[in-house]
Structures are given as C-alpha cells and as structure tokens.
Design an enzyme around this catalytic site. Structure first.
Site, PDB file in Angstrom:
ATOM      1  N   GLU A 130      56.665  34.229  70.901  1.00  0.00           N
ATOM      2  CA  GLU A 130      56.631  33.816  72.256  1.00  0.00           C
ATOM      3  C   GLU A 130      57.983  34.172  72.886  1.00  0.00           C
ATOM      4  O   GLU A 130      58.037  34.457  73.840  1.00  0.00           O
ATOM      5  CB  GLU A 130      56.222  32.380  72.286  1.00  0.00           C
ATOM      6  CG  GLU A 130      54.925  31.899  71.928  1.00  0.00           C
ATOM      7  CD  GLU A 130      53.727  32.376  72.979  1.00  0.00           C
ATOM      8  OE1 GLU A 130      54.200  32.771  74.045  1.00  0.00           O
ATOM      9  OE2 GLU A 130      52.633  32.311  72.534  1.00  0.00           O
ATOM     10  N   ASP A 270      45.597  39.886  68.878  1.00  0.00           N
ATOM     11  CA  ASP A 270      45.615  40.892  69.801  1.00  0.00           C
ATOM     12  C   ASP A 270      46.716  41.864  70.026  1.00  0.00           C
ATOM     13  O   ASP A 270      46.611  43.121  69.916  1.00  0.00           O
ATOM     14  CB  ASP A 270      45.184  40.160  71.156  1.00  0.00           C
ATOM     15  CG  ASP A 270      46.262  38.846  71.171  1.00  0.00           C
ATOM     16  OD1 ASP A 270      46.921  38.584  70.235  1.00  0.00           O
ATOM     17  OD2 ASP A 270      45.980  38.051  72.234  1.00  0.00           O
ATOM     18  N   GLU A 363      37.776  29.701  77.667  1.00  0.00           N
ATOM     19  CA  GLU A 363      39.008  30.117  76.310  1.00  0.00           C
ATOM     20  C   GLU A 363      37.994  30.767  75.420  1.00  0.00           C
ATOM     21  O   GLU A 363      38.247  31.670  74.559  1.00  0.00           O
ATOM     22  CB  GLU A 363      39.687  28.965  76.079  1.00  0.00           C
ATOM     23  CG  GLU A 363      40.851  29.157  74.843  1.00  0.00           C
ATOM     24  CD  GLU A 363      42.052  30.055  75.409  1.00  0.00           C
ATOM     25  OE1 GLU A 363      41.919  30.673  76.623  1.00  0.00           O
ATOM     26  OE2 GLU A 363      42.796  30.498  74.563  1.00  0.00           O
ATOM     27  N   GLU A 384      44.448  38.171  81.156  1.00  0.00           N
ATOM     28  CA  GLU A 384      43.960  39.363  80.322  1.00  0.00           C
ATOM     29  C   GLU A 384      42.844  40.247  81.334  1.00  0.00           C
ATOM     30  O   GLU A 384      42.615  41.565  81.418  1.00  0.00           O
ATOM     31  CB  GLU A 384      43.170  39.163  79.053  1.00  0.00           C
ATOM     32  CG  GLU A 384      44.490  38.935  78.199  1.00  0.00           C
ATOM     33  CD  GLU A 384      45.069  37.558  78.200  1.00  0.00           C
ATOM     34  OE1 GLU A 384      44.579  36.685  79.113  1.00  0.00           O
ATOM     35  OE2 GLU A 384      46.148  37.460  77.465  1.00  0.00           O
TER      36      GLU A 384
HETATM   37  C1  DMJ Z   1      50.282  36.326  77.062  1.00  0.00           C
HETATM   38  O1  DMJ Z   1      51.756  35.301  76.672  1.00  0.00           O
HETATM   39  C2  DMJ Z   1      50.412  37.413  76.327  1.00  0.00           C
HETATM   40  O2  DMJ Z   1      49.711  38.442  76.862  1.00  0.00           O
HETATM   41  C3  DMJ Z   1      50.015  37.370  74.921  1.00  0.00           C
HETATM   42  O3  DMJ Z   1      50.040  38.392  74.104  1.00  0.00           O
HETATM   43  C4  DMJ Z   1      48.768  36.749  74.952  1.00  0.00           C
HETATM   44  N1  DMJ Z   1      48.318  36.189  75.888  1.00  0.00           N
HETATM   45  C5  DMJ Z   1      49.283  35.359  76.789  1.00  0.00           C
HETATM   46  C6  DMJ Z   1      48.485  35.017  78.040  1.00  0.00           C
HETATM   47  O4  DMJ Z   1      47.221  34.896  77.945  1.00  0.00           O
END
Ligand code: DMJ
Length: 605
Positions: A130, A270, A363, A384
C-alpha cells in the site's frame, strides 16, 4: 390494437435511431461532463484540505480525519502506532491528478509544503504494498511531472525535493526484502524496519506489484537496489507458479510456500498481472512479457467463464469461488492495453450491468446464487470500473463508454456526495454511507473520469498508469531493446539499434481476432482468449440473459414467440459481431448497426 400501434411506434423510432449505442455525446456535452468531474475533484480535495490535511484521509461525514496509512491492508487493525500524525497521504495521492486537471499553482503549493514538512522517520508499521503504490508511486510520478518542462511547473524552484523524499522512503523499504527467499515482508516499520515476530504471511500482489515504482526510483536515482529487490521478489514469486501457470493468493514469504491456493483476478492478486505487463511496457524486458503472456493465457483458460471470472485452485485449475468482485473491474482495462478489446468489452458490459443494477458496484456478488455477499455489500468509492471505461473509450472512441462514465458520475453524485466530501457506501442495498473517503478517490476515481471526458493530458505523451493511477512516462532510455514482434504505432517509443521508433502495447496481438462467422458452424480459433468455458453447465449471465434483462421493456411489446425468436437471434448475431467493430471507425460502426436494424425490421415485419 393499442399494442400494435405502440409496437409500430417503437419500431419507427428504432429506424430513426438505428443504433442504441448512438450517443448524445457531442463536444459540449463532453465539456459539461469534464466540468462536473472537476467539481467533484475539488469538492473532495478542498474538504480534505480543510478538515483533514496533513492527516492521511478525510472522514467526510464528521468532517474530521483519520491517520489511516498503517490501517491499509491491516484487516485486524493490529500494531497501530501511538504517536503517528499522518503523512498527508491524500495530498500525495492528489499530486498527479492536480497536474492532469491543469492546476499548476496548487501542485506547486503542495510540492513546497511536502518538501518542507514531510518526514518518513515515524514509528509506524505500514503495509509495504500500500505504501509503495500510494506514497512512493505518488512521489515518483509527481517528481517526473514536476521536472517535465511541458507542464511549466514550479518555475525554477523545484530542486528534486520529491525525489529526495521518495529515495528516503525507498531506503526504508529495503530491510523488508532482506529475506532468504527474496520475498519481502508485507509489513515494515518506517522508523525501525522489520518488527520482531513480524508475520510471514503476505499476498501475491504484495510481492509482485512493486516493480514499477521501485524500478522507476532506481532509474531516477541511479541506485539499482530498489529495482533489483523488486525484481528478485517477482522472479521468486513466478518460480512458485503451478504447472498450470497459476499462482495462489497468499503465501509464506519465509518458506516460499503457498497458504491460499485458490486465486482469481481480484483481491490479493490483481495488480500482479497488471505489473507484469506494465513493467514490460515501461522497461521493455522480454522477460516480463514472457511471464505475462503465460499468466494471461492461464487466467483466460482457468478463470474465465463467458464474461465473468471466477476463482480456481492453482494446482488443479478447478473452479472454487464463483464471485464477482469490484476489484476485478480493472481487468478489461488491462485487456485493452494487451489488445484484447473484444474480451474487454464483453466483461466491461457485465460490470456496467451490475453497477446499474445496484447503483454502484458492490464489493462482492455471488454469481452462483445471484445474490450479494452477506457481509461485503459495501462500495468504498473504488475506481476500477471508471478505469476500464476510460481505456475502452481510448481504444474504441465509442461514445457509449462516455455514457457509462456519465452513469458513474451521476451515481457518485447522488449516493456518495455529502457536504464534507464523498463518503463510502456501507451497504449498496440501503445506500447507507460510511465516514471514510479513501485517498484513491482522488488518485484514481476522479482522475480516470476526468481523462474519459478530457484526455488532453495524454496528447503527444506516452504514459502508463500505475495501479494507483499515477502516470509514469515510457522513455526509451529506460527500455531494453524490444523484440521484433512489435509493430510501430502510437503508444510507446523504443530505441532500436539505429533509430528511435514508436511501438505499441496494443499491437502485440496476444489474441487472434474473433471470426465474425464464429458460431455458425465454424470453430472458434483455439487461443488463450477464446478457449471454451471450463464448465459449460454453469449458469452465469450470458448475452441473451443480459439482453433480456436490459431490454425487457422492448421485448415485452412483442407478444408472438416467433418474433421474440427472431429478435433474440438478431441481437445475438449483432452482439457477437459488434465488439470486433470496435476497432473500426464510428461511421462504419453506425453503418453496420443501421444495416442490422433495417434487416431485422424487414424480417420481422
Ligand atoms: C487501489 O488502491 C489500487 O488500484 C489497488 O491495486 C487495488 N485497488 C485499489 C482501489 O480500489
């Protein structure tokens, strides 16, 4: 009689407006939408600056703040710091958006404040992933934008302060990688390094989505340690894939063993896929491409079911969980970059359907029970779907995607806008709000919506966006020599031995084009993108279901079974064919659409 007349009118209207995807989006409307998004951004930004800055994130209902950097990814809220007062997280995340919105004055003000006040010498345990995507990515990207003369920023007063901060942060990351496997700890204390008895559990994205930011930091500073630490972790992770080229979701970084063998394209995984491909674009290494290609094929083969993606066990490829998650909505955007536009369009459409069904994206949605997940009914302002919509519009210029953007903007304004900013939704069935505005709302959600309606920032520039939406330039100086399979076009510049040439991620031809006649007795080409579904017995929404649900008002006008049959048949063919037209000009698309409608009308009538 009444029904008959009504039907005539409907069909006449269809002749006059032959294409349901034809749009009311002219340049005035685009401008109007851009201004609407600009207002959203400033409503969020100004509230953050007034009520929360220099703390991490805004609490829009109580108009206060939360120092949430150490809470990100910290589901059990363990080891929270005692004396931590935030690192202006939302401001750092807003930097690149300010530049994209053309606000150089505010950008300069922010850069100045950060260079004078920001310190990472704080006793706070943060999630490496993060902190990397939000803070390091935010700083590195903003540094590049500040030094780009075309932005006409910080008139002469910028002395690499953001890069100095980024390097300081990068150095604090390094102890996390000092492990026997090379896989990093998921948590690091910014002041003291890895804590005693730190957990060894981490995720695939935690180990595999560091290369863009750390690689960029190395290229900018000339210190190779950041890039090589991230690369070593990525290579180790890749070596842990199964014989099916699948990876799990969680693992033990000390032993290099998998903990959770089930995985998909959503939470915990992801950005791993995203970074393999984007690292290839940014650094040009063939290695990244080879990894991505195998990984992409495996995803399409084992996770895809029609337009949906379920989870599967990495060892057997057998489906495990049939769930749609909000995070998965980034996938069509990645597919656009890869060049698999047809697949991107098909999945994106289904996410839009779910968005419209609930008003926002929940979600988690249980595909096999067609119901919401009992506890994950929230929508934390995620970007997204807006992100994928932006990419699809870039690739197709189909105004329908702007209509989707408009839907998203309207939903955000009606359900999440409050006086003190934008609030997350706790439960999409009641639209009850929650006192939190995540920093990615400014870094990504507003940015992608803005770029959808005004992409002038991208004209004559080659940028890729990190997973947190921070732009990084594609520079020939950062690239290895690229393989011959590249076809010159307009996405990236690469340095050949003799001359610099343009090359395109979209021209890689991962997938062969769908045959327009497929489905009429002809076999679909067997490829990664168009493999048959693993479980043909499983029922998810298909084209016809979607059509039935979305257009039931029109359908209900047709009483006769035979007419319904014709209608479905024509829509099915039309829908199968239309994605492949996305590569063509809007005029050709309109002509084909009109022909289809006229042909359909002649047959039904
Ligand atoms: C973001 O912090 C980034 O895109 C991360 O890879 C996953 N998704 C969150 C927001 O939904």
């Amino acid at each position: 009689m009444l029904v008959y007349r009504f039907r005539t009118w409907v069909l006449l209207l269809l002749v006059i407006f032959p294409d349901p995807t034809l749009s009311h989006f002219d340049s005035a409307k685009k401008k109007q939408m851009r201004e609407k998004v600009r207002k959203m951004f400033y409503h969020a930004y100004e509230n953050y600056m007034t009520h929360a800055f220099p703390h991490d994130e805004l609490k829009p209902l109580s108009r206060s703040f939360t120092d949430s950097l150490s809470e990100l990814g910290n589901l059990k809220l363990e080891h929270l710091p005692q004396n931590y007062n935030g690192t202006a997280l939302t401001l750092i995340e807003s930097l690149s958006s300010l530049v994209i919105l053309g606000n150089c004055t505010e950008f300069e003000r922010a850069v100045l404040w950060l260079s004078e006040n920001l310190t990472f010498d704080v006793d706070a345990r943060v999630n490496l992933f993060e902190c990397n995507i939000r803070v390091l990515g935010g700083l590195v990207s903003a540094h590049i934008l500040a030094t780009d003369s075309t932005n006409r920023l910080v008139q002469g007063s910028y002395k690499n302060q953001l890069l100095v901060l980024a390097e300081d942060l990068g150095r604090r990351f390094l102890p996390a990688f000092d492990t026997p496997t090379g896989l990093p700890y998921a948590w690091i204390n910014l002041k003291y390094g890895v804590m005693k008895n730190e957990t060894t559990e981490t995720s695939t994205s935690g180990c595999g989505s560091l290369i863009l930011e750390m690689g960029a930091l190395s290229r900018l500073t000339g210190d190779p340690r950041y890039e090589s630490a991230a690369l070593r972790a990525l290579r180790k992770l890749w070596s842990m894939r199964s014989s099916l080229n699948l990876l799990g979701t969680t693992l033990d970084m000390e032993t290099g063993e998998w903990i959770e063998h089930s995985s998909g394209i959503g939470a915990g995984v992801d950005s791993f896929y995203e970074y393999l491909f984007k690292a290839h674009i940014l650094f040009g290494k063939e290695d990244f491409w080879r990894m991505f290609h195998s990984a992409y094929l495996a995803v399409q083969k084992y996770f895809r079911h029609g337009p949906w993606y379920h989870e599967a066990d990495m060892r057997t490829g057998k489906a495990t969980y049939w769930q749609l998650t909000s995070l998965q909505a980034f996938w069509p955007g990645l597919q656009v970059l890869v060049g698999d536009i047809a697949a991107a369009n098909t999945s994106h459409r289904e996410f839009v359907y779910v968005w419209k069904k609930f008003g926002v994206l929940p979600e988690r949605y249980l595909l096999d029970h067609q119901m919401l997940h009992p506890t994950e009914k929230y929508y934390p302002l995620r970007p997204e779907l807006a992100e994928s919509t932006f990419y699809l519009y870039q690739a197709t210029k189909d105004p329908w995607y702007m209509e989707v953007g408009e839907t998203i903007v309207n939903s955000l304004n009606s359900y999440t806008k409050v006086e003190g900013g934008f609030a997350s939704i706790r439960d999409v069935t009641t639209m009850q709000t929650e006192d939190h505005m995540h920093s990615f709302f400014l870094a990504e959600t507003c940015k992608y919506l803005y770029l959808l309606f005004d992409d002038s920032f991208l004209v004559d520039r080659n940028y890729i966006f990190t997973t947190e939406g921070h732009p990084l330039p594609v520079l020939s100086a950062w690239q290895d020599r690229l393989p011959e399979i590249y076809i010159p076009s307009n996405w990236t510049y690469v340095k050949d031995e003799k001359k610099t040439k343009r090359s395109s991620a979209m021209s890689l031809q991962v997938c062969p084009a769908l045959s327009l006649n497929a489905g009429h007795g002809e076999q679909l080409a067997e490829s990664a993108c168009h493999v048959p579904d693993a479980r043909s017995d499983h029922k998810c929404f298909g084209d016809e279901d979607y059509f039935l649900l979305a257009d039931c008002t029109v359908l209900s006008l047709f009483q006769n079974q035979k007419e319904i049959h014709w209608l479905l048949k024509y829509f099915a063919t039309y829908k199968r064919m239309r994605p492949s037209l996305k590569h063509s000009t809007p005029i050709l698309q309109t002509q084909v659409d009109s022909l289809y409608w006229l042909q359909f009308l002649t047959l039904v009538w």
